[in-house]
Design an enzyme around this catalytic site. Structure first.
Site, PDB file in Angstrom:
ATOM      1  N   GLU A 288       0.833  -1.221   0.000  1.00 32.74           N
ATOM      2  CA  GLU A 288       0.000   0.000   0.000  1.00 32.74           C
ATOM      3  C   GLU A 288       0.857   1.257   0.000  1.00 32.74           C
ATOM      4  O   GLU A 288       0.581   2.227   0.698  1.00 32.74           O
ATOM      5  CB  GLU A 288      -0.958  -0.011   1.202  1.00 32.74           C
ATOM      6  CG  GLU A 288      -1.953  -1.163   1.121  1.00 32.74           C
ATOM      7  CD  GLU A 288      -3.010  -1.125   2.221  1.00 32.74           C
ATOM      8  OE1 GLU A 288      -4.156  -1.442   1.926  1.00 32.74           O
ATOM      9  OE2 GLU A 288      -2.650  -0.774   3.367  1.00 32.74           O
ATOM     10  N   ASP A 367      -7.969  -9.624   3.014  1.00 28.88           N
ATOM     11  CA  ASP A 367      -7.830  -8.457   3.889  1.00 28.88           C
ATOM     12  C   ASP A 367      -8.948  -8.415   4.920  1.00 28.88           C
ATOM     13  O   ASP A 367      -9.848  -7.594   4.829  1.00 28.88           O
ATOM     14  CB  ASP A 367      -7.888  -7.192   3.020  1.00 28.88           C
ATOM     15  CG  ASP A 367      -7.487  -5.958   3.813  1.00 28.88           C
ATOM     16  OD1 ASP A 367      -7.654  -4.843   3.303  1.00 28.88           O
ATOM     17  OD2 ASP A 367      -7.013  -6.144   4.947  1.00 28.88           O
ATOM     18  N   GLU A 395     -13.168  -3.363  10.986  1.00 33.30           N
ATOM     19  CA  GLU A 395     -13.037  -2.585   9.741  1.00 33.30           C
ATOM     20  C   GLU A 395     -14.044  -3.030   8.695  1.00 33.30           C
ATOM     21  O   GLU A 395     -14.701  -2.241   8.044  1.00 33.30           O
ATOM     22  CB  GLU A 395     -11.630  -2.746   9.188  1.00 33.30           C
ATOM     23  CG  GLU A 395     -11.453  -2.090   7.828  1.00 33.30           C
ATOM     24  CD  GLU A 395     -10.080  -2.302   7.237  1.00 33.30           C
ATOM     25  OE1 GLU A 395      -9.209  -2.896   7.901  1.00 33.30           O
ATOM     26  OE2 GLU A 395      -9.874  -1.856   6.091  1.00 33.30           O
TER      27      GLU A 395
END
Ligand code: GCW
Length: 680
Positions: A288, A367, A395
């Site tokens: 990332e 993820d 998340e």
């Protein structure tokens, strides 16, 4: 009316009826700071549960009625204490283990080491509160996992990346700013569930966080370490791999460049001046946009080993994250598969890492999705130390607005069999450490806490933090056992606690039903990852596609597709590659299927998508009603705060239900075979 002081979590001050007599004298030699902390926690624990503070005697009076606390080394010749003589013959403890023996007049808690004594005290107190200590009681327990770590994704400005429980406990306005009592209370909560490592800053080491490893901030980091140390917790710092260049102004951060390596050696020496027991560094590299060895055409082993050599003289470890993938993917290209990245990068480096490097691997290849297969790296790595990374912060599982009890899916993960030889389930691989084999050394998890008064935003999300600690200690503990413990420790041994336990256990299946179907993943609102946006990531560079068309959906990850299934053991590769044996809750992760594909229940895939989304919404409505039934048994602040989150969750579940159903109705032109409302 059950009173709950949310701040105290599972360490509630609530008078209980002890199943045994607890003497009013504690006998304990003066010990190190963690042993002394254990004695203090025993006294405070008895006070909050039984209403009296035992007095402490440093002189062991053999044969007297009392509570004997100490270390194995100092207790082998234990006084004739509740028949605990020669207890060590039948109880072999490993690091951080403890032995408890309770009888009518005497209680005996011995730790293999100082943290072990502290963990033994907390376990005794929780068993007492659960009413599980009656008459004579004996427990010999050691953690299966050596590393039981919490990761903070806290930023120096006080924000918490993927945090949903208020601001950071540690930072504010660009630097350290913490309340010592709050940190001590936090360290107590973590120690009470066996946590022994905490990384204190975001793995995305940006802005001021890059300066954490400078004298400007190390002094405060040292103060933080002092507080955690008393509870047997050692810290890790997340470092930016590019620091020699970005901080040290060197021309390169190339791990094979001597000057860059020397820069790290000097920097590490400075850090250990302020934090002498620093456990080591946690590193996110080449992921990332974070800098890493790939920028210099070096391998991850080159990068990790250079840092490992720098911390080795101090007994430090490098925890190196395997979250790497090509995030500049073109959605048109069906050959690149983000799910393959970690295995492709790391399996070929198995054995190339120094012995103080530990790979930290997310439980799944993607993820932290609501349902993913377990990473193929587990069971395949034979010569490299590694831990599993979980996510407690929600998340992708509802932002602590929606109730989503995570130990439910963690139990599936722990029981997943990698089929790499004998005893190769995740929980068996974790136990292999004992046999000196290369197994899973432990767990690391992104925490769900912040400055909110209840620590976790949603009060019931405390069960996720509690459950992580219990499972990291022993991956064989079940979600049901954890739900029962947490509910009873928080709300007491009563019918209300049992009802809350049942609500917890219903919440993950409900969430999974109204979310992205059958392991296809994502479909979430981009960036925030809360709420539905079915094509939000469909054309992104992140490799997060479902490729829904008019007649099919899902990614072919079999050998005829991206070949991801081949990264598994032969047995599991075959299992996943065949739709008829692939677990149905993952079938769209591994296969591209027509909507008229017949699933095991005889209904088509499309009808199962409709059914699960109607059911998921109804399950949330039922949980809301279950909670409303508790109105008269819970004090209003807790009742209302949780009620409001269930009401928000119902809105979210309705959005997921209707957007998913409408999307597929429009794609296929086929409605629900039970005529329920789907909006055009
Ligand atoms: O899940 C993703 C998150 C990022 C996170 C990253 C990671 C810390 O969206 O916020 O960055 O994973 O695991 O590094």
């Amino acid at each position: 009316m059950i009173m709950l002081k949310e701040y105290d979590c599972w360490l509630q001050k609530r008078k209980i009826t002890a199943g045994i007599n607890v003497p009013d004298t504690v006998f304990a030699h003066k010990g190190g700071e963690v042993s002394d902390r254990a004695v203090k926690e025993f006294v405070c624990g008895i006070d909050r549960l039984l209403g009296f503070k035992p007095k402490v005697s440093r002189k062991i009076a053999a044969g007297k009625s009392g509570v004997f606390l100490g270390l194995v080394s100092g207790m082998k010749d234990a006084p004739e204490c509740c028949g605990a003589k020669n207890w060590d013959a039948k109880c072999s403890l490993s690091e951080n283990g403890f032995f408890i023996k309770a009888a009518e007049k005497q209680i005996f808690i011995a730790g293999k080491d100082e943290p072990g004594l502290l963990y033994g005290v907390f376990r005794f107190l929780s068993l007492l509160a659960l009413g599980l200590i009656k008459n004579v009681f004996e427990l010999c327990d050691s953690p299966v996992s050596a590393l039981r770590m919490i990761n903070h994704w806290d930023n120096f400005d006080g924000a918490v990346e993927r945090g949903y429980a208020g601001n950071s406990l540690f930072y504010k306005n660009g630097g350290f700013d913490f309340d010592r009592q709050r940190i001590e209370d936090y360290a107590r909560l973590l120690a009470s569930i066996g946590i022994n490592r905490v990384s204190i800053n975001n793995v995305n080491v940006r802005a001021n966080a890059k300066l954490l490893i400078t004298e400007k901030y190390l002094k405060d980091a040292g103060k933080l370490a002092d507080i955690f140390r008393r509870f047997g917790i050692r810290l890790l710092i997340s470092v930016n791999f590019g620091a020699p260049w970005s901080l040290g102004k060197l021309p390169t951060a190339d791990p094979l460049d001597e000057k860059a390596a020397d820069w790290w050696k000097n920097r590490v020496a400075l850090i250990y001046k302020y934090i002498p027991d620093l456990a080591g560094f946690l590193v996110k590299a080449d992921s990332e946009g974070e800098p890493g060895p790939f920028q210099y055409n070096r391998t991850h082993a080159d990068g990790a080993n250079m840092l490992a050599k720098a911390v080795k003289p101090f007994g430090g470890i490098i925890v190196w994250r395997c979250f790497v993938y090509n995030c500049v993917q073109d959605w048109r290209d069906k050959n690149v598969d983000r799910a393959r990245a970690a295995y492709d990068h790391f399996i070929q480096q198995d054995g190339a890492f120094d012995d103080n490097v530990i790979l930290q691997i997310k439980h799944g290849p993607y993820d932290f999705q609501v349902r993913e297969p377990v990473s193929p790296l587990f069971g395949a790595l034979k010569k490299t130390r590694h831990v599993m990374e979980l996510q407690i912060t929600q998340e992708y599982t509802g932002h602590q607005i929606d109730l989503c009890y995570l130990p439910w899916v963690w139990e599936d993960i722990m029981r997943y069999d990698s089929a790499h030889g004998e005893k190769s389930s995740i929980m068996e691989l974790t136990a292999k450490r004992e046999e000196g084999l290369c197994g899973i050394e432990g767990f690391s998890a992104v925490v769900n806490v912040g400055l909110d008064g209840n620590w976790t935003g949603h009060t019931l999300a405390q069960a996720n933090l509690y459950g992580y600690g219990r499972m990291a200690w022993n991956p064989a503990v079940t979600a049901k056992e954890i739900a029962r413990e947490w509910s009873a420790l928080s709300f007491g041994l009563n019918e209300t606690a049992r009802k809350i336990e049942n609500i917890l256990l219903k919440s993950y299946p409900a969430y999974e039903k109204y979310n992205a179907p059958f392991g296809v993943c994502f479909m979430v609102t981009p960036n925030t990852h809360y709420g539905p946006n079915i094509e939000g990531y469909e054309f992104s560079r992140w490799g997060t596609y479902h490729r829904a068309s008019a007649d099919a959906i899902g990614i072919d990850r079999t050998p005829s597709g991206t070949g991801y299934t081949s990264q598994y053991s032969p047995k599991n590769a075959a299992l996943f590659a065949d739709p008829s044996t692939c677990p149905e809750n993952l079938i769209l992760f591994f296969h591209r299927l027509r909507y008229d594909y017949k699933m095991k229940n005889g209904q088509t895939l499309l009808q199962n998508i409709y059914d699960t989304h109607f059911e998921g919404y109804d399950d949330v409505a039922a949980m809301l009603e279950d909670w409303k039934s508790l109105e008269n048994s819970l004090e209003s602040e807790v009742y209302n705060s949780v009620l409001s989150r269930f009401e928000r969750q119902l809105v979210n579940a309705r959005e997921w239900r209707d957007q998913i159903n409408t999307y597929f109705r429009r794609k296929t032109g086929i409605g629900d075979n039970r005529g329920r409302v789907i909006y055009d």
